[in-house]
Design an enzyme around this catalytic site. Structure first.
Site, short mmCIF file in Angstrom:
data_model
loop_
_atom_site.label_atom_id
_atom_site.label_comp_id
_atom_site.label_asym_id
_atom_site.label_seq_id
_atom_site.Cartn_x
_atom_site.Cartn_y
_atom_site.Cartn_z
N ASP A 92 0.81 -1.25 -0.09
CA ASP A 92 -0.11 -0.15 -0.04
C ASP A 92 0.96 1.31 0.12
OD1 ASP A 92 -2.40 -1.72 0.11
OD2 ASP A 92 -2.15 -1.77 2.30
N GLY A 122 1.62 2.85 -2.41
CA GLY A 122 0.95 3.66 -3.60
C GLY A 122 1.73 3.38 -5.05
N GLY A 174 -4.21 -4.59 -4.51
CA GLY A 174 -5.23 -3.58 -4.95
C GLY A 174 -4.22 -2.41 -5.38
N HIS A 175 -3.96 -2.16 -6.62
CA HIS A 175 -3.21 -0.96 -7.05
C HIS A 175 -4.15 0.06 -7.63
CE1 HIS A 175 0.67 -3.69 -7.51
NE2 HIS A 175 0.06 -3.53 -6.30
N THR A 176 -4.22 1.11 -6.95
CA THR A 176 -5.14 2.08 -7.23
C THR A 176 -4.41 3.10 -8.22
OG1 THR A 176 -5.99 2.07 -4.95
CG2 THR A 176 -6.47 3.92 -6.23
N GLN A 189 2.31 -6.00 -2.99
CA GLN A 189 2.69 -6.08 -1.80
C GLN A 189 4.06 -5.25 -1.45
OE1 GLN A 189 1.71 -9.58 -3.24
NE2 GLN A 189 -0.25 -8.64 -3.05
N THR A 234 2.82 -12.25 3.29
CA THR A 234 2.07 -12.82 2.04
C THR A 234 3.12 -14.00 1.79
OG1 THR A 234 0.88 -12.63 0.11
CG2 THR A 234 3.15 -11.53 0.06
N ARG A 282 -10.86 -2.66 4.80
CA ARG A 282 -10.28 -2.80 6.01
C ARG A 282 -9.64 -1.63 6.45
NH1 ARG A 282 -7.02 -8.28 6.80
NH2 ARG A 282 -6.26 -7.66 4.66
#
Ligand code: IMP
Length: 423
Positions: free
Chosen positions: A12, A14, A39-41, A220, A235, A299
């Site tokens: 996370d 970025g 989850g790559h925004t 990750q 992970t 979460r």
């Protein structure tokens, strides 16, 4: 220069924004590990997209995106992700999927959930079946994309594996997963993916020989690496550079530059040690202003100060050439910013890091207090326009970890990025 983008914390950082920002300069973007736990925004044409399996270069029509065999693939999820992007009117770049990527199957996910609820293994996983799917690979039981696209072969391999898992699931009091409940959906996904499937080891090596520029997208982060992270709170793959070579079949000379991404503070989701965690109003303020809620699971992320002791360790194990700091604008309204520069262990000071959770649970961070800049910086485009205190903060980090910061991200959009030129 072929480059790896690697997260230096617990994910996370970025990376989605960074890869999307850099991808225009590369001909090939490659995911080499992880799965749809990532989850790559990415903000594209003013809209927010969260990519889980699709490489973050997918928004560039001229870029080839590759999901290499180090990635564990839930084919139904991948088909849905492609369809959703198309329904949003996005023209996707060309995508290639490795024939040798291991599959995530429904019983993997069920077992992941069961383990999470048991007393054996509470990691706080994304419950996507990532761990059990990688276990099948090392246990020499995995079923691959190349099996899925051959229905007879898929069924032949699926039956004994399904039996194996259903014995385990029953033993833990869970509901077995009948093959018939997902077989057709999986086969249909395989049929849809078939045109994308290739021998990516050969393809990538051919592209390397043709000197195509490559950007490797780590998912990750370093401290979640199965071998180098805060085990067992990790992970099940290798985000660090070793994972790139095993996960693509490219030789080490394919990698010329390592770009380490880190956030101006620290977050983690799931269980595990976190020395600089803030369980107070400052932590809540960072969580809210940084929007620190999981991109995959929603979460709330745990939040804390930047840990320079851990960051320097991550820079070391990855051989980072340059740094990319993100979300620095989240610190805009703080009078004072803290960064951990040492650990106190029962009165003894140490400036070295160990990923051992028992060590990290014992340490008390020693903080350096730095003055905040107390103004909004998200519209700044040039290095010279950064406030003096922001530049001091950046210099402090560079000096501590011994690697230059090449870029500063101060907002979600591609253009909210300042390139730092060293004089
Ligand atoms: P798993 O990858 O779902 O097995 O989860 C193992 C650990 O890695 C958990 O602490 C997750 O929260 C964490 N994790 C997995 N993927 C990501 C990610 O993309 N960002 C941040 N944390 C992640």
């Amino acid at each position: 220069m072929n480059s790896l983008v690697i997260g230096l914390q617990w994910g996370d950082e970025g990376k989605g924004k960074v890869i999307d920002y850099l991808a225009g300069d590369f001909q090939v973007v490659i995911r080499y590990q992880g799965g749809h736990n990532a989850g790559h925004t990415v903000y594209h044409q003013g809209r927010k997209f969260v990519l889980h399996l699709l490489p973050s270069g997918i928004f560039y029509p001229a870029t080839l995106s590759v999901i290499a065999h180090g990635v564990v693939v839930n084919p139904v999820h991948l088909v849905n992700e492609i369809r959703q992007a198309q329904e949003e009117g996005i023209t996707l770049g060309r995508l290639v999927l490795s024939e040798a990527a291991p599959l995530i199957l429904p019983f993997h996910q069920r077992l992941d959930v069961i383990f999470e609820q048991s007393r054996y293994q509470r990691i706080g996983t994304t419950q996507r079946g990532i761990g059990p799917a990688y276990e099948d690979l090392t246990g020499r039981r995995a079923i691959f994309i190349r099996d899925l696209i051959d229905p007879g072969r898929f069924r032949r391999k699926l039956e004994p594996l399904s039996d194996y898992y259903n014995v385990l699931i029953r033993a833990f009091g869970g509901e077995p997963v009948a093959i018939e409940s997902y077989l057709n959906e999986y086969l249909a996904a395989g049929k849809q993916l078939q045109p994308l499937v290739a021998d990516t080891v050969t393809l990538l090596n051919q592209l390397l020989a043709q000197e195509r520029s490559m950007l490797f997208e780590g998912a990750q982060g370093t401290l979640l690496d199965i071998s180098l992270g805060t085990y067992p709170y990790v992970t099940s793959s290798h985000p660090t550079p070793g994972g790139l070579f095993c996960g693509t079949g490219l030789p080490p000379k394919a990698l010329q530059r390592v770009i380490g991404i880190f956030k101006a503070y620290t977050t983690r989701v799931g269980e595990g040690p976190f020395p600089t965690e803030l369980n107070d109003a400052t932590g809540e303020r960072l969580r809210q202003s940084g929007g620190e809620f999981g991109a995959t699971t929603g979460r709330p992320r745990r939040v804390g100060w930047l840990d320079l002791v851990a960051l320097r360790h991550a820079v070391m194990v990855n051989g980072v050439d340059e740094l990319f700091i993100t979300k620095i604008d989240v610190l805009d309204d703080l009078d004072e910013i803290q960064v951990a520069v040492a650990y106190d262990i029962n009165g003894q000071l140490s400036d070295s890091f160990s990923p051992d959770p028992e060590f990290l649970d014992k340490v008390r961070p020693v903080y350096q207090r730095l003055p905040g800049w107390n103004c909004k910086i998200d519209a700044i485009k040039k290095q010279k326009d950064l406030p003096a205190k922001t530049r001091e903060y950046l210099r402090f980090i560079e000096k501590f970890v011994g690697v230059p910061i090449g870029h500063v991200s101060l907002g979600t959009r591609r253009d909210q990025t300042v390139r730092l030129i060293k004089k």
